[in-house]
Design a protein around this motif. Structure first.
Motif, PDB file in Angstrom:
ATOM      1  N   ARG A  37       0.851  -1.198   0.000  1.00 61.97           N
ATOM      2  CA  ARG A  37       0.000   0.000   0.000  1.00 61.97           C
ATOM      3  C   ARG A  37       0.884   1.245   0.000  1.00 61.97           C
ATOM      4  N   ILE A  38       0.582   2.152  -0.930  1.00 60.59           N
ATOM      5  CA  ILE A  38       1.348   3.392  -1.079  1.00 60.59           C
ATOM      6  C   ILE A  38       0.413   4.584  -0.961  1.00 60.59           C
ATOM      7  N   VAL A  39       0.821   5.577  -0.195  1.00 56.68           N
ATOM      8  CA  VAL A  39       0.158   6.882  -0.176  1.00 56.68           C
ATOM      9  C   VAL A  39       1.036   7.851  -0.949  1.00 56.68           C
ATOM     10  N   LEU A  49       2.302  12.351   6.192  1.00 55.10           N
ATOM     11  CA  LEU A  49       2.844  11.214   6.937  1.00 55.10           C
ATOM     12  C   LEU A  49       1.801  10.642   7.894  1.00 55.10           C
ATOM     13  N   ALA A  52      -0.716   8.676   6.082  1.00 54.42           N
ATOM     14  CA  ALA A  52      -0.162   7.384   5.663  1.00 54.42           C
ATOM     15  C   ALA A  52      -0.173   6.390   6.817  1.00 54.42           C
ATOM     16  N   ARG A  55      -3.668   5.115   7.252  1.00 57.90           N
ATOM     17  CA  ARG A  55      -4.065   4.197   6.184  1.00 57.90           C
ATOM     18  C   ARG A  55      -3.190   2.947   6.143  1.00 57.90           C
ATOM     19  N   ALA A  57      -0.091   2.550   5.416  1.00 58.97           N
ATOM     20  CA  ALA A  57       0.719   2.489   4.202  1.00 58.97           C
ATOM     21  C   ALA A  57       2.094   1.894   4.494  1.00 58.97           C
ATOM     22  N   ILE A  60       5.483   5.937   1.173  1.00 58.20           N
ATOM     23  CA  ILE A  60       4.973   7.238   0.731  1.00 58.20           C
ATOM     24  C   ILE A  60       5.753   7.642  -0.507  1.00 58.20           C
ATOM     25  N   ILE A  91       7.609   2.906   7.583  1.00 58.82           N
ATOM     26  CA  ILE A  91       7.144   3.437   6.295  1.00 58.82           C
ATOM     27  C   ILE A  91       8.325   3.990   5.505  1.00 58.82           C
ATOM     28  N   CYS A 239      -2.502   2.078  -4.424  1.00 60.53           N
ATOM     29  CA  CYS A 239      -1.904   3.422  -4.430  1.00 60.53           C
ATOM     30  C   CYS A 239      -2.996   4.479  -4.314  1.00 60.53           C
TER      31      CYS A 239
END
Length: 248
Positions: A37-39, A49, A52, A55, A57, A60, A91, A239
């Protein structure tokens, strides 16, 4: 996807080795080894941040990361908090600056042209970051500004007569007002960038070439958004692009 694999893929896609930049491109802060998972966002601010983290993530992806040339390198205050957030939650931070401005399809300038309907004809400026071309048909400065306002959802600052005919145009997203003289030398009617300086007003008035400052953040939303969509389509990654409003 392995973090190392993702980094190598993005570095190759954006050809980071071709650019002399003001910050390191690619992996800036290493987190967990697996990325699902990417923010994505324009700037790695504390707010991005924190979102993220919320979520969950793994990484980032941004245009504006950290470790800029000339900055104080001490890890205190704001820097300490940002790095603690990343490292404490495993992250990773990946940032692509000039390579994302310049990419012929996913880059900020390519995406801006596509959104606005401008027809690219060539590149200019240091490392060919700037683009030039033409409009699809006859227009005026006022009409171009109105179109930008609708597309970017914010009113640009325009220097020039709204009734001025515009056919040829040059553009470079972000803080690229320094390329204005080179754009004038190309014989364009209008130069569009993100920011404006005091002397830019005089240069526009005395050269007769119109200048539009459409917002640094506003003109650089679309490259990282397109890159995130590309990763989702090509690699099945989750994403999410988050647009945090910035008036500049």
């Amino acid at each position: 996807m392995k973090l190392e694999e993702l980094t190598l893929y993005l570095d190759d896609l954006l050809q980071t080795g071709k650019f002399r930049d003001y910050c390191p491109n690619g992996l800036q802060v290493e987190g967990r080894g697996e990325v699902r998972r990417i923010v994505a966002g324009v700037t790695a601010s504390q707010k991005l941040l924190d979102l993220a983290v919320d979520r969950q993530a793994d990484a980032i992806l941004v245009h504006h990361g950290y470790f800029w040339k000339g900055e104080d390198g001490r890890v205190t205050g704001m820097r300490r908090k940002r790095l603690a957030t990343l490292l404490g939650n495993g992250i990773s931070l990946l940032a692509y600056h000039l390579p994302l401005d310049a990419h012929p399809e996913l880059g900020n300038n390519a995406q801006l042209a596509a959104l606005c309907g401008w027809l690219p004809e060539g590149r200019f400026g240091e490392q060919e970051i700037g683009w030039y071309g033409r409009l699809p048909g006859p227009s005026t400065l006022g009409e171009v500004v109105a179109g930008l306002s609708r597309t970017l959802a914010r009113p640009p600052l325009a220097i020039g007569d709204p009734a001025r005919p515009v056919r040829r145009i040059a553009w470079c997203s972000g803080g690229a007002q320094g390329y204005f003289e080179q754009a004038i030398g190309l014989g364009v009617d209008l130069y569009v960038s993100g920011e404006i300086s005091e002397q830019t007003v005089h240069l526009a008035e005395e050269s007769g070439v119109a200048y539009v400052a459409a917002g640094h953040h506003a003109t650089e939303r679309y490259g990282v958004r397109a890159l995130a969509a590309h990763l989702a389509a090509q690699h099945g990654l989750d994403c999410q692009f988050i647009d945090l409003d910035n008036p500049v």
